[in-house]
Scaffold this active site. Structure first.
Site, mmCIF file in Angstrom:
data_model
loop_
_atom_site.group_PDB
_atom_site.id
_atom_site.type_symbol
_atom_site.label_atom_id
_atom_site.label_comp_id
_atom_site.label_asym_id
_atom_site.label_seq_id
_atom_site.Cartn_x
_atom_site.Cartn_y
_atom_site.Cartn_z
ATOM 1 N N HIS A 370 0.746 -1.134 0.087
ATOM 2 C CA HIS A 370 0.134 0.170 -0.077
ATOM 3 C C HIS A 370 0.893 1.344 -0.123
ATOM 4 O O HIS A 370 0.257 2.267 0.376
ATOM 5 C CB HIS A 370 -0.912 0.146 1.295
ATOM 6 C CG HIS A 370 -1.980 -1.053 1.218
ATOM 7 N ND1 HIS A 370 -2.997 -0.516 0.540
ATOM 8 C CD2 HIS A 370 -2.083 -2.152 1.603
ATOM 9 C CE1 HIS A 370 -3.949 -1.653 0.808
ATOM 10 N NE2 HIS A 370 -3.272 -2.643 1.561
ATOM 11 N N LYS A 561 -7.952 13.995 4.330
ATOM 12 C CA LYS A 561 -7.160 12.874 4.364
ATOM 13 C C LYS A 561 -6.074 13.245 5.467
ATOM 14 O O LYS A 561 -5.915 14.324 5.930
ATOM 15 C CB LYS A 561 -6.546 12.605 2.672
ATOM 16 C CG LYS A 561 -5.904 14.380 2.520
ATOM 17 C CD LYS A 561 -5.121 14.171 1.074
ATOM 18 C CE LYS A 561 -6.291 14.004 -0.277
ATOM 19 N NZ LYS A 561 -6.386 12.936 -0.935
ATOM 20 N N ARG A 562 -5.277 11.995 5.574
ATOM 21 C CA ARG A 562 -4.210 12.219 6.637
ATOM 22 C C ARG A 562 -3.207 13.540 6.150
ATOM 23 O O ARG A 562 -3.001 13.739 4.938
ATOM 24 C CB ARG A 562 -3.350 11.119 6.360
ATOM 25 C CG ARG A 562 -3.691 9.861 7.307
ATOM 26 C CD ARG A 562 -2.920 8.718 7.109
ATOM 27 N NE ARG A 562 -2.658 8.064 5.786
ATOM 28 C CZ ARG A 562 -1.595 7.897 5.051
ATOM 29 N NH1 ARG A 562 -0.748 8.121 5.483
ATOM 30 N NH2 ARG A 562 -1.804 7.173 4.046
ATOM 31 N N LYS A 567 0.919 14.638 0.188
ATOM 32 C CA LYS A 567 -0.300 14.720 -0.057
ATOM 33 C C LYS A 567 -0.313 16.309 -0.229
ATOM 34 O O LYS A 567 -1.470 16.856 -1.180
ATOM 35 C CB LYS A 567 -1.212 14.324 0.971
ATOM 36 C CG LYS A 567 -1.410 12.682 1.113
ATOM 37 C CD LYS A 567 -2.199 12.354 2.093
ATOM 38 C CE LYS A 567 -2.397 10.945 2.790
ATOM 39 N NZ LYS A 567 -3.217 10.250 1.587
ATOM 40 N N THR A 669 -8.570 6.698 -1.916
ATOM 41 C CA THR A 669 -9.852 6.253 -1.768
ATOM 42 C C THR A 669 -10.829 7.180 -1.733
ATOM 43 O O THR A 669 -11.798 7.032 -2.122
ATOM 44 C CB THR A 669 -10.033 5.050 -0.812
ATOM 45 O OG1 THR A 669 -9.223 5.286 0.255
ATOM 46 C CG2 THR A 669 -9.511 3.638 -1.385
ATOM 47 N N LYS A 673 -14.767 8.359 -3.408
ATOM 48 C CA LYS A 673 -15.716 8.814 -2.819
ATOM 49 C C LYS A 673 -16.331 9.887 -3.122
ATOM 50 O O LYS A 673 -17.528 10.270 -3.350
ATOM 51 C CB LYS A 673 -15.585 8.674 -1.105
ATOM 52 C CG LYS A 673 -15.154 7.254 -0.387
ATOM 53 C CD LYS A 673 -14.534 7.520 0.738
ATOM 54 C CE LYS A 673 -13.824 6.138 1.051
ATOM 55 N NZ LYS A 673 -12.859 6.192 2.020
#
Ligand code: NBG
Length: 837
Positions: A370, A561-562, A567, A669, A673
């Site tokens: 992952h 998100k984290r 990111k 993910t 969504k």
């Protein structure tokens, strides 16, 4: 057993099974009085929640028992999903949806004078995961049950899940997540299923009739007690089991110590043992040397494997067929000690010859990777391993010896390759490489998006790929449309169903039929109105939670998100600062009203991520309170991002921010969504963004930024972030403002570490992507002005997201890796004639 008496008792148990409004009301009150021991006049909403939850759980029980019965009678092949995290989210709403008794339950609550939403909000969600990895496991459990594939999830029952986050003075503050404090009505303890897990000590060779053998004399013993949670499929009779292990002392009270007057010592063992399942480790934190983490991993993996072997033998099957019965999937490397543990159990405890055991192990195990961040590939130092799992280290050496022999045959004379492939990293301090162990001991290895798998094969696991190319495949992630569309966005779900029927809930490809309605102005108007209502609801929620008033006509631009540098939440902040500077330069500048919503947790030990949280809040404070802005820009950081929070925000987004540096996000993910709920994506060519863009059409996706190949080639061409800074006036203004304390009340030191990192190395290339991101956002502003076009794009996003259902993903695993088949469960009554003694 008196069968008649039991039958009569069961007949009168209908308050535990019926689901008419009347029966539900009775059941709720029954549970309130007899389970909670409260009378209605004194009951709080929490009491009602607990009562209603237990009444709803009752309605799963018959299906659950029937499922277990069916699986054991038909001797089916079972998926065993091994995961250190299961981020389930609240159960009650989901179970009502899957049972198909939502409207009855809501009516029953209302008739009892309750407010259904407040009751649902009482549930303390089990936050047994940090982010996407744990949530993926939960989505897959939902799909497995819905597809009627026999499955058991195995994990850890952390007493404290992911920490609770609050914001004080702009900084993240962590508090303990006491999710179990009021009890957990969804689980059933199975103390009779407890097993013992050993740690430490030493090993001893000995001879018996079969030759050379090894015995492990452990130094410490812990008891693993299983707690089972039912996982119901959508409108099926299948209820699979999630089995989470709690650590306990073998003897919770040490009488020897007690007798000699050592009161404290007598409970010490209990405390030490229970520590193992106390707390979930945060993602993104350096776990090197975290002994407890390795203990946790071994603890749940050993307990689960022992459990499976016991079940296997109880079925009367020979152990060499273990791999034919159980398809064990290792969710990332966290369970990868399973390779050595299964070997140990088979060879040492069940006297299987090594070669046979090795075949069984490989046949049983699959490994999903992952991450592309090299620092996130787990490795454990040899001394730590040696002291905690001495026998496993020997087994790993033996696996390695045989493996490297194989490598030598396939690639003769390639010493470098041997060093890279070895299960033991000997470049400095010596480590066990868990990803290598997982890949060598599995029959299947997969990545979680097309790009991710390509990069695994090309870079991260390249040598392993060259060794065993046939083992590798891609399984792009998916998310469950039950929770993420039907449950989270009932208004939109209803609108969709009104046009195309409800088949989409279990066959998400049917969403494509919405394309036929995209030219229907009436449908577009309804779509827009529904989205407006959802935004209004989120605005209300934000006002309640934070006191901030949000304009629900503004663009809802959401990044949840984290918090992590890769990111790039801080790239989003640079965009906000740029818009702000444009207004400051020209208060009449054309800036479309936008609400920037952030949510996410920073690992408590990751100081740069915590500084990014502070940055978002500081910029927000300045921007939100500047009269020149006139409310056109609003920055909101919503604390404590979790599953229920996700259910509120995904449906309300106009714009979904997926802006990681290309080549860093394995899949994502959240991106799925959002798009499923009709948000448009602004994103890089990273992870599953690429496939989402292909599915929804390039014209319905806002693309910017470097490609993974460009990212790879840039450093060798010499990446100089300062050049971007010097040549780009808007970028320079933004960074200079931060440096000058424009957003920190004059404090020039506060964001220094962040600025230094951006201007010196900029490992995540924000500066290189900045202009392309800003240009893209300017295009988005224009596109939003044409509301009709935007709505069309939104509808097309939803219509084309069918492929990203976790049902599709699970079917691919099932077909290519697990070789499992659906098994239908008949609903049989539970009288003794049918259940046996
Ligand atoms: C995360 C990735 C995401 C991915 C999820 C689920 C870890 C280690 N990995 O990109 O960062 O979507 O896994 O596969 O948490």
């Amino acid at each position: 057993m008196d069968a008649t008496a039991v039958a009569i008792a069961l007949k009168h148990a209908h308050t535990r099974t019926g689901s008419s409004v009347e029966l539900l009301k009775r059941a709720f009150i029954d549970a309130l009085i007899y389970d909670q021991c409260r009378y209605p006049g004194r009951a709080t909403e929490l009491d009602y929640y607990l009562a209603i939850a237990s009444a709803v759980r009752d309605r799963l029980v018959q299906r659950w028992v029937n499922t277990i019965q069916t699986y054991s009678q038909q001797d089916v092949r079972v998926v065993c999903y091994f995961s250190a995290e299961f981020l389930l989210g609240p159960h009650l709403g989901n179970n009502l949806l899957n049972l198909g008794i939502e409207s009855e339950a809501i009516q029953a609550m209302q008739e009892l004078g309750l407010t259904p939403q407040s009751i649902l909000d009482e549930e303390e969600e089990p936050g047994l995961g940090d982010g996407g990895l744990g949530r993926l496991a939960a989505c897959y459990m939902d799909s497995l049950a819905t597809l009627q594939i026999p499955a058991i999830g195995f994990g850890i029952r952390y007493e404290y899940g992911s920490f609770d986050q609050s914001i004080r003075d702009g900084w993240q503050v962590e508090t303990t997540d006491k999710w179990l404090q009021w009890g957990n009505p969804w689980e059933i303890a199975r103390p009779e299923g407890a097993v013992v897990v050993n740690f430490g000590g030493h090993t001893e060779p000995y001879q018996d009739g079969r030759g050379y053998r090894v015995r492990w004399i452990p130094g410490r013993v812990v008891k693993a007690v299983p707690y089972d949670t039912p996982i119901l499929g959508y409108r099926t009779n299948t209820v699979n089991t999630l089995r989470l292990w709690k650590a306990e002392a073998v003897d919770s009270f040490n009488f020897n110590a007690f007798n000699v007057g050592d009161y404290l010592g007598s409970v010490l063992d209990k405390v030490n043992s229970e520590n193992i399942s106390k707390v979930l480790y945060p993602n993104d934190e350096d776990i090197k040397g975290k002994e407890l983490r390795l203990e946790q991993q071994y603890f749940f993996v050993s307990a689960s494997l022992q459990n499976l072997i016991r079940a296997h033998l109880r079925l009367g099957r020979p152990l060499n067929q273990f791999g034919a019965k159980w398809a064990i999937q290792m969710n990332d490397t966290h369970p990868s000690i399973g390779v050595a543990e299964l070997m140990r159990l088979l060879v040492d405890e069940h006297c299987m010859p090594w070669d046979e055991a090795w075949e069984v192990t490989k046949r049983s195990l699959g490994y999903t990777n992952h991450t592309l961040l090299p620092e996130a590939l787990e490795k454990w130092s040899l001394p730590l391993f040696q002291s905690l799992l001495p026998r496993h280290l020997e087994i790993i050496y033996e696996i390695n010896r045989r493996f490297l022999d194989e490598v030598k045959i396939k690639f003769p004379g390639d010493g470098e390759r041997l060093r890279r492939l070895s299960l033991i990293d000997e470049t400095g301090e010596r480590y066990v490489r868990m990803a290598n162990l997982a890949a060598v001991g599995s029959h299947a290895v997969n990545g979680v998006s097309k790009l991710h798998t390509e990069l695994l094969e090309r870079d991260v696991l390249h040598d392993l790929y060259e060794m065993y190319p046939e083992r590798f495949s891609n399984k792009t992630n998916g998310v469950t449309p039950r929770r993420w569309l039907a449950l989270a966005n009932p208004g939109l779900a209803k609108l969709i169903t009104s046009r195309i029927g409800e088949g989409w809930v279990t066959n998400l490809d049917e969403l494509r039929k919405l394309e036929q309605h995209v030219d229907d102005a009436g449908f577009r108007a309804e779509w827009r109105q529904t989205q407006g209502e959802v935004k209004g609801k989120l605005a209300d929620y934000i006002r309640k939670k934070t006191g901030v008033t949000v304009d629900s006509a503004s663009i809802f631009d959401i990044m949840v998100k984290r918090i992590h540098e890769y990111k790039r939440q801080h790239l989003k902040v640079l965009h906000i600062i740029t818009l702000y500077n444009r207004i400051k330069r020209d208060p009449l500048a054309h800036v479309a009203p936008r609400t920037f919503l952030f949510g996410g947790k920073a690992a408590p030990g990751y100081s740069m991520a915590k500084l990014i949280v502070k940055l978002i809040n500081s910029v927000g404070e300045t921007v939100n309170n500047d009269p020149d802005v006139g409310g056109r820009l609003l920055v909101v950081f919503l604390p404590d991002y979790n599953v229920s929070f996700g259910q509120r925000v995904y449906p309300a987004a106009d714009l979904s921010e997926q802006i990681s540096l290309a080549g860093k996000e394995a899949s994502g993910t959240g991106n799925m969504k959002f798009a499923m709920n009709g948000a448009l994506t602004v994103g890089t060519l990273d992870g599953a963004n690429i496939e989402i863009r292909q599915a929804v059409g390039a014209e319905n996706f806002f693309l910017f930024g470097l490609t993974a190949d460009q990212v790879r080639d840039l450093p060798s061409a010499g990446y100089h972030p300062r050049q971007y800074y010097e040549s780009n006036p808007e970028l320079r203004l933004a960074l200079d403002g931060l440096a000058a304390g424009q957003f920190s009340r004059g404090d020039q030191a506060l964001f220094r570490p962040l600025l230094d990192s951006l201007l010196r190395t900029d490992a995540y290339m924000l500066l290189a992507d900045y202009q392309s991101y800003i240009d893209c956002q300017d295009k988005i502003r224009e596109a939003y002005l044409d509301q009709d076009r935007w709505v069309r794009m939104s509808i097309l996003n939803t219509a084309r997201m069918g492929w990203f259902s976790s049902d599709r993903a699970v079917l691919e695993y099932s077909r290519d890796i697990w070789d499992t088949k659906p098994v239908s469960v008949e609903l049989a009554d539970l009288s003794p004639e049918t259940t046996g003694p």
